[in-house]
Write a protein that holds these residues in place. Sequence first.
Motif: not given
Length: 163
Positions: A28, A32, A60, A62, A64, A119
């Motif tokens: 991840c 990014h 999962k 993300s 943050n 988010a």
Amino acid sequence: MLPSHSNFSGKIHGGYILSLMDQIAFACASKHSETYCVTASVDKVDFLKPVEVGELVTMKASINNVGTTSMVVGVRVEAENIMTGKVKHCNSSYFTMVAKDTNGKSVEVPGLILENETAVRRFVRSIYRKEEMKVRRDRFKSSEFQLETHLELLKKHNVKVDL
């Protein structure tokens, strides 16, 4: 999850799950930042429910929060019983990943575009978690620790002080 990933009680070994989480956080963060990333820290690893042999695990991730060269990656682990379809939340954790160039030097990461309330909540929560981590780290510096002020507290715990 396979039997080879299990511990002595027949559940999937927590260390194996943590290793997979680290790989997901790496993927991840690298996606990014568009560069190689390394794990700087892992904050708050709570194994909420065991993962059973034969369950399908989904992770999962993300981004943050982002700093100058680091990112906080939230990872959520879910396990599904493939016979019943029941899904359970097994773990969530936060990995701080640092972007590196080919010489191992930290490099700047792109900022985040916060597109929804979730988010924004995750970003703000990461700010608070970072501040709380600093307070925890600084609270008991050896140069500032005063033994006498904590001896009374220890009387309430299963410990014997033998100095």
